[in-house]
Design a protein around this motif. Sequence first.
Motif, PDB file in Angstrom:
ATOM      1  N   LYS A 134       0.796  -1.289  -0.007  1.00 42.30           N
ATOM      2  CA  LYS A 134      -0.094   0.050   0.017  1.00 42.30           C
ATOM      3  C   LYS A 134       0.916   1.139  -0.026  1.00 42.30           C
ATOM      4  CE  LYS A 134      -3.852   2.369   2.196  1.00 42.30           C
ATOM      5  NZ  LYS A 134      -4.797   2.106   3.338  1.00 42.30           N
ATOM      6  N   GLY A 135       0.533   2.139  -1.135  1.00 40.97           N
ATOM      7  CA  GLY A 135       1.577   3.348  -1.127  1.00 40.97           C
ATOM      8  C   GLY A 135       2.641   3.093  -2.001  1.00 40.97           C
ATOM      9  N   TYR A 193       0.072  -7.713   5.970  1.00 34.65           N
ATOM     10  CA  TYR A 193       0.334  -6.244   5.972  1.00 34.65           C
ATOM     11  C   TYR A 193      -0.491  -5.673   4.676  1.00 34.65           C
ATOM     12  CZ  TYR A 193       3.926  -6.814   9.277  1.00 34.65           C
ATOM     13  OH  TYR A 193       4.739  -7.011  10.565  1.00 34.65           O
ATOM     14  N   PRO A 194      -0.712  -4.497   4.619  1.00 36.25           N
ATOM     15  CA  PRO A 194      -1.866  -4.007   3.626  1.00 36.25           C
ATOM     16  C   PRO A 194      -0.963  -3.980   2.311  1.00 36.25           C
ATOM     17  CG  PRO A 194      -1.149  -2.017   5.160  1.00 36.25           C
ATOM     18  CD  PRO A 194      -0.441  -3.275   5.779  1.00 36.25           C
ATOM     19  N   ASP A 226      14.387 -10.165   1.179  1.00 36.72           N
ATOM     20  CA  ASP A 226      13.528 -11.200   0.846  1.00 36.72           C
ATOM     21  C   ASP A 226      13.053 -12.007   2.252  1.00 36.72           C
ATOM     22  OD1 ASP A 226      12.854 -13.552  -1.042  1.00 36.72           O
ATOM     23  OD2 ASP A 226      14.031 -14.922   0.011  1.00 36.72           O
ATOM     24  N   PRO A 227      11.682 -12.210   2.298  1.00 42.38           N
ATOM     25  CA  PRO A 227      10.677 -12.505   1.036  1.00 42.38           C
ATOM     26  C   PRO A 227      10.155 -11.359   0.554  1.00 42.38           C
ATOM     27  CG  PRO A 227       9.916 -13.263   3.330  1.00 42.38           C
ATOM     28  CD  PRO A 227      11.217 -12.583   3.290  1.00 42.38           C
ATOM     29  N   ALA A 228      10.577 -10.272   0.909  1.00 41.63           N
ATOM     30  CA  ALA A 228       9.755  -8.983   0.179  1.00 41.63           C
ATOM     31  C   ALA A 228       8.449  -8.895   0.106  1.00 41.63           C
ATOM     32  CB  ALA A 228      10.532  -8.699  -1.084  1.00 41.63           C
ATOM     33  N   ILE A 229       7.847  -8.910  -1.069  1.00 46.43           N
ATOM     34  CA  ILE A 229       6.396  -8.660  -1.133  1.00 46.43           C
ATOM     35  C   ILE A 229       5.691 -10.058  -0.776  1.00 46.43           C
ATOM     36  CG2 ILE A 229       6.398  -9.362  -3.656  1.00 46.43           C
ATOM     37  CD1 ILE A 229       3.883  -6.875  -2.023  1.00 46.43           C
ATOM     38  N   ARG A 230       6.371 -11.147  -0.973  1.00 43.91           N
ATOM     39  CA  ARG A 230       5.826 -12.412  -0.664  1.00 43.91           C
ATOM     40  C   ARG A 230       5.542 -12.585   0.985  1.00 43.91           C
ATOM     41  NH1 ARG A 230       9.448 -15.584  -1.501  1.00 43.91           N
ATOM     42  NH2 ARG A 230      10.687 -14.279  -2.528  1.00 43.91           N
ATOM     43  N   GLY A 231       6.535 -12.103   1.680  1.00 43.33           N
ATOM     44  CA  GLY A 231       6.479 -11.910   3.150  1.00 43.33           C
ATOM     45  C   GLY A 231       5.595 -11.024   3.680  1.00 43.33           C
ATOM     46  N   TRP A 232       5.581  -9.991   3.006  1.00 45.19           N
ATOM     47  CA  TRP A 232       4.458  -8.699   3.335  1.00 45.19           C
ATOM     48  C   TRP A 232       3.143  -9.125   3.188  1.00 45.19           C
ATOM     49  CZ3 TRP A 232       5.669  -3.663   4.751  1.00 45.19           C
ATOM     50  CH2 TRP A 232       4.531  -2.759   4.807  1.00 45.19           C
ATOM     51  N   LYS A 233       2.787  -9.890   2.040  1.00 39.61           N
ATOM     52  CA  LYS A 233       1.507 -10.504   2.172  1.00 39.61           C
ATOM     53  C   LYS A 233       1.268 -11.625   3.061  1.00 39.61           C
ATOM     54  CE  LYS A 233       0.939  -9.458  -2.959  1.00 39.61           C
ATOM     55  NZ  LYS A 233       0.807 -10.068  -4.215  1.00 39.61           N
TER      56      LYS A 233
END
Length: 142
Positions: A70-71, A139-140, A128-135
């Motif tokens: 997000k953002g 997280y938003p 890493d895991p960047a966006i995979r870890g974020w999701k």
Amino acid sequence: MEEVMMNVLKKVFSIVACLLCLIIASVSFAGHPEIPRITIDELKKLIDAKSDVIVLDVQLKDIYDKGHIKGAVSFPWKAEVNDGDVEKLAKDKLIVTYCDCGPGEADSSDLANQLIGLGFANVKVLKDPAIRGWKKAGYPVE
């Protein structure tokens, strides 16, 4: 005896060649380890604290459109970034780049390296895991 020695030398040469290939491959996929990394939790805290941070999603635009932090701003990786590409980015702010490249964060670390080369002083790569870890952390995304 000479034939046995030749076979041994061929095997040794093959092993050495394989080891060199592995070393070269590991260096190639390491990204730019000299660029500081930031964890997903550290980035989340900065965003929650409304810190002055620019988050750049380095993935292709169609992947970005399917869901990004997000953002985050879409800034697809390219081999050569120039001043015109970054004219709207503030050089005095923290910039965090991310992709979904796995260990080494190849695309995001390459973009970070290019930004540093263009005079950006405070650039980090989402580890890493960047966006995979974020999701996965819930997280938003948008």
